[in-house]
Motif scaffolding. Structure first.
Motif, PDB file in Angstrom:
ATOM      1  N   GLN A   1       0.836  -1.205   0.000  1.00 62.55           N
ATOM      2  CA  GLN A   1       0.000   0.000   0.000  1.00 62.55           C
ATOM      3  C   GLN A   1       0.873   1.259   0.000  1.00 62.55           C
ATOM      4  N   VAL A   2       1.928   1.260   0.810  1.00 63.72           N
ATOM      5  CA  VAL A   2       2.821   2.426   0.856  1.00 63.72           C
ATOM      6  C   VAL A   2       3.573   2.557  -0.465  1.00 63.72           C
ATOM      7  N   ARG A   3       4.064   1.441  -1.002  1.00 63.78           N
ATOM      8  CA  ARG A   3       4.812   1.485  -2.266  1.00 63.78           C
ATOM      9  C   ARG A   3       3.944   2.060  -3.383  1.00 63.78           C
ATOM     10  N   ALA A   4       2.649   1.727  -3.386  1.00 68.54           N
ATOM     11  CA  ALA A   4       1.739   2.213  -4.429  1.00 68.54           C
ATOM     12  C   ALA A   4       1.524   3.724  -4.351  1.00 68.54           C
ATOM     13  N   ARG A   5       1.707   4.301  -3.172  1.00 69.09           N
ATOM     14  CA  ARG A   5       1.418   5.726  -2.986  1.00 69.09           C
ATOM     15  C   ARG A   5       2.637   6.562  -2.653  1.00 69.09           C
ATOM     16  N   ILE A   6       3.815   5.965  -2.660  1.00 67.53           N
ATOM     17  CA  ILE A   6       5.014   6.636  -2.148  1.00 67.53           C
ATOM     18  C   ILE A   6       5.309   7.975  -2.827  1.00 67.53           C
ATOM     19  N   PHE A   7       4.954   8.134  -4.098  1.00 64.99           N
ATOM     20  CA  PHE A   7       5.261   9.380  -4.802  1.00 64.99           C
ATOM     21  C   PHE A   7       4.100  10.369  -4.784  1.00 64.99           C
ATOM     22  N   ASP A   8       2.973   9.997  -4.164  1.00 67.15           N
ATOM     23  CA  ASP A   8       1.813  10.894  -4.103  1.00 67.15           C
ATOM     24  C   ASP A   8       2.118  12.108  -3.235  1.00 67.15           C
ATOM     25  N   PRO A   9       1.625  13.300  -3.639  1.00 70.71           N
ATOM     26  CA  PRO A   9       1.827  14.469  -2.781  1.00 70.71           C
ATOM     27  C   PRO A   9       1.082  14.293  -1.463  1.00 70.71           C
ATOM     28  N   PHE A  10       1.693  14.733  -0.394  1.00 75.26           N
ATOM     29  CA  PHE A  10       1.135  14.733   0.956  1.00 75.26           C
ATOM     30  C   PHE A  10       0.940  13.343   1.550  1.00 75.26           C
ATOM     31  N   PHE A  11       1.442  12.301   0.877  1.00 72.15           N
ATOM     32  CA  PHE A  11       1.344  10.967   1.463  1.00 72.15           C
ATOM     33  C   PHE A  11       2.504  10.782   2.432  1.00 72.15           C
ATOM     34  N   THR A  12       2.196  10.483   3.684  1.00 75.96           N
ATOM     35  CA  THR A  12       3.232  10.247   4.679  1.00 75.96           C
ATOM     36  C   THR A  12       2.788   9.176   5.650  1.00 75.96           C
ATOM     37  N   THR A  13       3.739   8.429   6.135  1.00 79.37           N
ATOM     38  CA  THR A  13       3.456   7.458   7.188  1.00 79.37           C
ATOM     39  C   THR A  13       3.712   8.108   8.545  1.00 79.37           C
ATOM     40  N   LYS A  14       4.107   9.384   8.529  1.00 74.37           N
ATOM     41  CA  LYS A  14       4.446  10.099   9.768  1.00 74.37           C
ATOM     42  C   LYS A  14       3.509  11.293   9.988  1.00 74.37           C
ATOM     43  N   ARG A  15       2.232  11.148   9.641  1.00 81.43           N
ATOM     44  CA  ARG A  15       1.270  12.236   9.833  1.00 81.43           C
ATOM     45  C   ARG A  15       1.285  12.671  11.297  1.00 81.43           C
ATOM     46  N   GLY A  16       1.377  13.985  11.524  1.00 80.95           N
ATOM     47  CA  GLY A  16       1.376  14.508  12.884  1.00 80.95           C
ATOM     48  C   GLY A  16       2.713  14.374  13.592  1.00 80.95           C
ATOM     49  N   GLN A  17       3.713  13.830  12.911  1.00 81.05           N
ATOM     50  CA  GLN A  17       5.044  13.682  13.524  1.00 81.05           C
ATOM     51  C   GLN A  17       6.081  14.480  12.737  1.00 81.05           C
ATOM     52  N   GLY A  18       5.625  15.491  12.041  1.00 84.13           N
ATOM     53  CA  GLY A  18       6.544  16.367  11.322  1.00 84.13           C
ATOM     54  C   GLY A  18       6.760  15.998   9.865  1.00 84.13           C
ATOM     55  N   GLY A  19       6.166  14.902   9.395  1.00 85.90           N
ATOM     56  CA  GLY A  19       6.317  14.521   7.988  1.00 85.90           C
ATOM     57  C   GLY A  19       5.341  15.301   7.124  1.00 85.90           C
ATOM     58  N   SER A  20       5.829  15.934   6.066  1.00 84.31           N
ATOM     59  CA  SER A  20       4.958  16.715   5.181  1.00 84.31           C
ATOM     60  C   SER A  20       4.346  15.846   4.090  1.00 84.31           C
ATOM     61  N   GLY A  21       4.994  14.709   3.819  1.00 81.29           N
ATOM     62  CA  GLY A  21       4.518  13.883   2.719  1.00 81.29           C
ATOM     63  C   GLY A  21       4.915  14.445   1.370  1.00 81.29           C
ATOM     64  N   LEU A  22       5.879  15.356   1.358  1.00 79.07           N
ATOM     65  CA  LEU A  22       6.294  15.948   0.081  1.00 79.07           C
ATOM     66  C   LEU A  22       7.655  15.467  -0.395  1.00 79.07           C
ATOM     67  N   GLY A  23       8.453  14.856   0.479  1.00 78.48           N
ATOM     68  CA  GLY A  23       9.812  14.460   0.111  1.00 78.48           C
ATOM     69  C   GLY A  23       9.882  13.582  -1.122  1.00 78.48           C
ATOM     70  N   MET A  24       9.138  12.490  -1.137  1.00 75.37           N
ATOM     71  CA  MET A  24       9.198  11.569  -2.273  1.00 75.37           C
ATOM     72  C   MET A  24       8.460  12.130  -3.491  1.00 75.37           C
ATOM     73  N   HIS A  25       7.477  12.989  -3.268  1.00 77.01           N
ATOM     74  CA  HIS A  25       6.796  13.653  -4.375  1.00 77.01           C
ATOM     75  C   HIS A  25       7.781  14.597  -5.076  1.00 77.01           C
ATOM     76  N   ILE A  26       8.579  15.311  -4.284  1.00 78.54           N
ATOM     77  CA  ILE A  26       9.605  16.204  -4.838  1.00 78.54           C
ATOM     78  C   ILE A  26      10.650  15.387  -5.595  1.00 78.54           C
ATOM     79  N   VAL A  27      11.078  14.262  -5.007  1.00 78.02           N
ATOM     80  CA  VAL A  27      12.041  13.373  -5.672  1.00 78.02           C
ATOM     81  C   VAL A  27      11.493  12.949  -7.035  1.00 78.02           C
ATOM     82  N   TYR A  28      10.231  12.509  -7.055  1.00 79.06           N
ATOM     83  CA  TYR A  28       9.592  12.062  -8.303  1.00 79.06           C
ATOM     84  C   TYR A  28       9.596  13.185  -9.350  1.00 79.06           C
ATOM     85  N   ASN A  29       9.194  14.383  -8.931  1.00 85.64           N
ATOM     86  CA  ASN A  29       9.127  15.510  -9.870  1.00 85.64           C
ATOM     87  C   ASN A  29      10.502  15.912 -10.380  1.00 85.64           C
ATOM     88  N   LEU A  30      11.512  15.882  -9.521  1.00 85.79           N
ATOM     89  CA  LEU A  30      12.872  16.230  -9.955  1.00 85.79           C
ATOM     90  C   LEU A  30      13.409  15.206 -10.953  1.00 85.79           C
TER      91      LEU A  30
END
Length: 181
Positions: A110-139
């Motif tokens: 499930q995580v692998r399928a969504r890893i590049f989605d914007p705002f997807f994070t497994t650390k919601r509320g713990q400082g994760g924005s969910g943008l890191g892998m989305h930025i990686v994908y776009n770059l």
């Protein structure tokens, strides 16, 4: 070493397309991350031939590698005392196959399928924005003109497979559409 570190810092803030040696540049990026890595017992292995030259955007590559390393440290090695990050590159015709892997907790399907989605994070509320892998994908798919996919499985680490052209496009294409699950 100081001059090279400054070059990484300059590259990170600019969008200059230039020729650089991939191995040397990756070594410089990893050197810039030494303060983060020093606090851990994790190891970094670099397996990159000395003769690969890219005409690309080193700033974008820096952001990709920094994001991937930090993701391993924050997510991948959660609960793991000694993990290994490996960065491998192989020439593949007019492109380079760049693989980033770690021996961390891995990804559920499930995580692998969504890893590049914007705002997807497994650390919601713990400082994760969910943008890191989305930025990686776009770059990777935009600025660097390549492709990227996530592999690995739960309990068996992560593997990020990238294909980057030896000569990045002059004007970066729009990022590729997100892969749908």
């Amino acid at each position: 070493r100081g001059r090279q570190f400054k070059q990484v810092a300059v590259d990170q803030s600019s969008e200059v397309r230039r020729v650089f040696n991939l191995r040397e540049y990756l070594e410089e990026i990893l050197t810039s991350l030494r303060p983060e890595l020093k606090r851990t017992k994790h190891l970094v292995e670099l397996d990159v031939p000395a003769d690969i030259e890219l005409k690309s955007y080193p700033g974008a590559l820096t952001q990709v590698i920094v994001n991937l390393v930090m993701n391993s440290l924050i997510h991948g090695f959660e609960g793991i005392e000694v993990g290994i990050i490996s960065v491998r590159a192989r020439l593949n015709g007019s492109s380079v196959a760049l693989t980033f892997a770690d021996t961390g907790v891995g990804l559920s399907a499930q995580v692998r399928a969504r890893i590049f989605d914007p705002f997807f994070t497994t650390k919601r509320g713990q400082g994760g924005s969910g943008l890191g892998m989305h930025i990686v994908y776009n770059l990777v798919t935009g600025v660097l003109g390549g492709s990227i996919q996530a592999g690995g499985s739960e309990g068996h680490g992560i593997e990020i497979l990238m294909s980057l052209p030896l000569a990045a496009p002059l004007s970066p294409p729009a990022p590729a559409a997100q892969p749908s699950a």
